[in-house]
Motif scaffolding. Structure first.
Motif, PDB file in Angstrom:
ATOM      1  N   LEU A 125       2.561 -65.482  64.190  1.00 24.36           N
ATOM      2  CA  LEU A 125       3.406 -66.535  63.643  1.00 24.36           C
ATOM      3  C   LEU A 125       3.132 -67.857  64.357  1.00 24.36           C
ATOM      4  O   LEU A 125       3.147 -67.914  65.585  1.00 24.36           O
ATOM      5  CB  LEU A 125       4.877 -66.170  63.767  1.00 24.36           C
ATOM      6  CG  LEU A 125       5.815 -67.145  63.088  1.00 24.36           C
ATOM      7  CD1 LEU A 125       5.753 -66.988  61.577  1.00 24.36           C
ATOM      8  CD2 LEU A 125       7.218 -66.970  63.576  1.00 24.36           C
ATOM      9  N   GLN A 128       8.799 -69.258  55.922  1.00 21.90           N
ATOM     10  CA  GLN A 128       8.782 -67.826  56.200  1.00 21.90           C
ATOM     11  C   GLN A 128      10.069 -67.431  56.889  1.00 21.90           C
ATOM     12  O   GLN A 128      10.732 -68.250  57.510  1.00 21.90           O
ATOM     13  CB  GLN A 128       7.545 -67.457  57.035  1.00 21.90           C
ATOM     14  CG  GLN A 128       6.268 -67.758  56.274  1.00 21.90           C
ATOM     15  CD  GLN A 128       5.007 -67.395  57.043  1.00 21.90           C
ATOM     16  OE1 GLN A 128       5.039 -66.686  58.033  1.00 21.90           O
ATOM     17  NE2 GLN A 128       3.880 -67.898  56.566  1.00 21.90           N
ATOM     18  N   ARG A 129      10.433 -66.180  56.778  1.00 23.39           N
ATOM     19  CA  ARG A 129      11.723 -65.686  57.247  1.00 23.39           C
ATOM     20  C   ARG A 129      11.685 -65.321  58.721  1.00 23.39           C
ATOM     21  O   ARG A 129      11.809 -64.157  59.080  1.00 23.39           O
ATOM     22  CB  ARG A 129      12.087 -64.476  56.397  1.00 23.39           C
ATOM     23  CG  ARG A 129      13.537 -64.280  56.189  1.00 23.39           C
ATOM     24  CD  ARG A 129      14.148 -65.525  55.692  1.00 23.39           C
ATOM     25  NE  ARG A 129      15.460 -65.247  55.138  1.00 23.39           N
ATOM     26  CZ  ARG A 129      16.256 -66.168  54.727  1.00 23.39           C
ATOM     27  NH1 ARG A 129      15.898 -67.426  54.791  1.00 23.39           N
ATOM     28  NH2 ARG A 129      17.416 -65.877  54.236  1.00 23.39           N
ATOM     29  N   PHE A 130      11.475 -66.327  59.570  1.00 22.93           N
ATOM     30  CA  PHE A 130      11.397 -66.092  60.999  1.00 22.93           C
ATOM     31  C   PHE A 130      12.209 -67.146  61.744  1.00 22.93           C
ATOM     32  O   PHE A 130      12.636 -68.136  61.161  1.00 22.93           O
ATOM     33  CB  PHE A 130       9.936 -66.139  61.475  1.00 22.93           C
ATOM     34  CG  PHE A 130       9.060 -65.104  60.823  1.00 22.93           C
ATOM     35  CD1 PHE A 130       9.217 -63.761  61.100  1.00 22.93           C
ATOM     36  CD2 PHE A 130       8.074 -65.488  59.919  1.00 22.93           C
ATOM     37  CE1 PHE A 130       8.411 -62.808  60.505  1.00 22.93           C
ATOM     38  CE2 PHE A 130       7.268 -64.542  59.320  1.00 22.93           C
ATOM     39  CZ  PHE A 130       7.429 -63.198  59.612  1.00 22.93           C
ATOM     40  N   TYR A 152      13.698 -59.730  63.647  1.00 24.51           N
ATOM     41  CA  TYR A 152      14.639 -60.392  62.746  1.00 24.51           C
ATOM     42  C   TYR A 152      15.613 -59.362  62.151  1.00 24.51           C
ATOM     43  O   TYR A 152      16.808 -59.613  62.042  1.00 24.51           O
ATOM     44  CB  TYR A 152      13.870 -61.120  61.645  1.00 24.51           C
ATOM     45  CG  TYR A 152      14.727 -61.965  60.734  1.00 24.51           C
ATOM     46  CD1 TYR A 152      15.209 -63.194  61.150  1.00 24.51           C
ATOM     47  CD2 TYR A 152      15.042 -61.527  59.456  1.00 24.51           C
ATOM     48  CE1 TYR A 152      15.999 -63.973  60.322  1.00 24.51           C
ATOM     49  CE2 TYR A 152      15.828 -62.302  58.613  1.00 24.51           C
ATOM     50  CZ  TYR A 152      16.311 -63.518  59.051  1.00 24.51           C
ATOM     51  OH  TYR A 152      17.091 -64.273  58.220  1.00 24.51           O
ATOM     52  N   GLU A 184      13.074 -58.573  54.347  1.00 24.23           N
ATOM     53  CA  GLU A 184      14.490 -58.840  54.618  1.00 24.23           C
ATOM     54  C   GLU A 184      15.380 -58.259  53.513  1.00 24.23           C
ATOM     55  O   GLU A 184      16.369 -57.581  53.787  1.00 24.23           O
ATOM     56  CB  GLU A 184      14.736 -60.341  54.737  1.00 24.23           C
ATOM     57  CG  GLU A 184      16.205 -60.663  54.947  1.00 24.23           C
ATOM     58  CD  GLU A 184      16.528 -62.137  54.858  1.00 24.23           C
ATOM     59  OE1 GLU A 184      17.637 -62.507  55.276  1.00 24.23           O
ATOM     60  OE2 GLU A 184      15.694 -62.921  54.364  1.00 24.23           O
ATOM     61  N   SER A 227       7.756 -61.601  54.215  1.00 27.29           N
ATOM     62  CA  SER A 227       8.890 -61.620  55.146  1.00 27.29           C
ATOM     63  C   SER A 227      10.217 -61.598  54.382  1.00 27.29           C
ATOM     64  O   SER A 227      11.169 -60.937  54.795  1.00 27.29           O
ATOM     65  CB  SER A 227       8.818 -62.824  56.083  1.00 27.29           C
ATOM     66  OG  SER A 227       8.869 -64.050  55.380  1.00 27.29           O
ATOM     67  N   LYS A 228      10.278 -62.280  53.256  1.00 26.69           N
ATOM     68  CA  LYS A 228      11.509 -62.272  52.453  1.00 26.69           C
ATOM     69  C   LYS A 228      11.717 -60.907  51.794  1.00 26.69           C
ATOM     70  O   LYS A 228      12.841 -60.403  51.755  1.00 26.69           O
ATOM     71  CB  LYS A 228      11.440 -63.386  51.397  1.00 26.69           C
ATOM     72  CG  LYS A 228      12.723 -63.559  50.626  1.00 26.69           C
ATOM     73  CD  LYS A 228      13.879 -63.972  51.512  1.00 26.69           C
ATOM     74  CE  LYS A 228      15.146 -64.154  50.710  1.00 26.69           C
ATOM     75  NZ  LYS A 228      16.327 -64.346  51.530  1.00 26.69           N
ATOM     76  N   LYS A 258       3.391 -61.177  63.286  1.00 28.37           N
ATOM     77  CA  LYS A 258       4.377 -61.220  62.206  1.00 28.37           C
ATOM     78  C   LYS A 258       5.112 -59.899  61.985  1.00 28.37           C
ATOM     79  O   LYS A 258       6.333 -59.904  61.788  1.00 28.37           O
ATOM     80  CB  LYS A 258       3.729 -61.719  60.920  1.00 28.37           C
ATOM     81  CG  LYS A 258       3.405 -63.198  60.973  1.00 28.37           C
ATOM     82  CD  LYS A 258       2.783 -63.687  59.685  1.00 28.37           C
ATOM     83  CE  LYS A 258       2.471 -65.171  59.755  1.00 28.37           C
ATOM     84  NZ  LYS A 258       1.881 -65.675  58.516  1.00 28.37           N
ATOM     85  N   CYS A 282       2.858 -60.397  55.696  1.00 25.75           N
ATOM     86  CA  CYS A 282       4.210 -60.711  56.183  1.00 25.75           C
ATOM     87  C   CYS A 282       4.458 -62.211  56.265  1.00 25.75           C
ATOM     88  O   CYS A 282       5.155 -62.680  57.165  1.00 25.75           O
ATOM     89  CB  CYS A 282       4.410 -60.069  57.557  1.00 25.75           C
ATOM     90  SG  CYS A 282       4.299 -58.282  57.553  1.00 25.75           S
ATOM     91  N   HIS A 325      10.203 -66.677  67.428  1.00 27.11           N
ATOM     92  CA  HIS A 325       9.143 -65.769  67.001  1.00 27.11           C
ATOM     93  C   HIS A 325       7.750 -66.401  67.043  1.00 27.11           C
ATOM     94  O   HIS A 325       6.757 -65.710  66.840  1.00 27.11           O
ATOM     95  CB  HIS A 325       9.412 -65.248  65.585  1.00 27.11           C
ATOM     96  CG  HIS A 325      10.646 -64.421  65.486  1.00 27.11           C
ATOM     97  ND1 HIS A 325      11.499 -64.499  64.413  1.00 27.11           N
ATOM     98  CD2 HIS A 325      11.182 -63.512  66.336  1.00 27.11           C
ATOM     99  CE1 HIS A 325      12.507 -63.673  64.601  1.00 27.11           C
ATOM    100  NE2 HIS A 325      12.335 -63.054  65.760  1.00 27.11           N
ATOM    101  N   ILE A 368       9.210 -59.525  62.140  1.00 26.10           N
ATOM    102  CA  ILE A 368      10.056 -58.962  61.080  1.00 26.10           C
ATOM    103  C   ILE A 368      11.014 -57.935  61.671  1.00 26.10           C
ATOM    104  O   ILE A 368      12.207 -57.926  61.366  1.00 26.10           O
ATOM    105  CB  ILE A 368       9.196 -58.348  59.956  1.00 26.10           C
ATOM    106  CG1 ILE A 368       8.628 -59.471  59.090  1.00 26.10           C
ATOM    107  CG2 ILE A 368       9.996 -57.352  59.109  1.00 26.10           C
ATOM    108  CD1 ILE A 368       7.719 -59.021  57.983  1.00 26.10           C
TER     109      ILE A 368
END
Length: 160
Positions: A48, A56-58, A74, A30, A26-27, A67, A21, A62, A71
């Motif tokens: 994280l 990363q998509r956080f 998010y 999403e 993570s992307k 992680k 993740c 977070h 997710i």
């Protein structure tokens, strides 16, 4: 709206396992969540760290959170009810992990990647004859400072 890489119409009700993740995982989570995929399983045992935020998509809130939980949190920004359906696995996949459906490999070491491939092979051997319980598609993403590559593989028909 379907995308070329993740056509929702072809995913159907199959589980989608995202193993790792970090920046890529993570992307992927999403994108799949926003495309309406409901059967997401996210695997990672990492926490994280602040240094992860830039790629990363956080969110900053977070930091310090596992992680997979980050997710899910998010995803709640987009659809709280569906986010609750994300299956969280706060562990790494090992050789004996049972997988099915679609597996997206987003790990950052060859050692971990080998464990996932072994789990895929063993899962398909255990579920022989039951294509609904087997891993039917593997997507293996790799990123380096020089760029990225994505490999796709159908373990049930490797020559296809």
């Amino acid at each position: 709206m379907d995308s070329v890489l993740f056509p929702r119409s072809r995913i159907g009700k199959r589980k989608v396992h995202i193993v790792g993740c970090g920046s890529l995982g993570s992307k992927c989570a999403e994108i799949l969540f926003k495309k309406g995929v409901d059967s997401l399983v996210v695997w990672d045992n990492d926490i994280l760290e602040e240094r992860n935020l830039y790629n990363q998509r956080f969110l900053p809130e977070h930091v310090g959170v596992p992680k997979p939980h980050a997710i899910q949190h998010y995803a709640q920004l987009f659809d709280r009810q569906r986010a609750g359906k994300i299956e969280i696995r706060r562990e790494f996949v090992d050789a004996d992990t049972l997988l099915s459906g679609i597996v997206i490999i987003c790990v950052d070491s060859m050692r971990e990647r080998k464990k996932v491939w072994t789990a895929i092979k063993k899962s398909n051997e255990r579920a022989a004859g039951d294509s609904g319980s087997q891993v039917s598609l593997v997507i293996d993403g790799r990123i380096s400072i020089f760029g990225g590559k994505v490999y796709g593989f159908t373990p049930l028909n490797p020559w296809h």
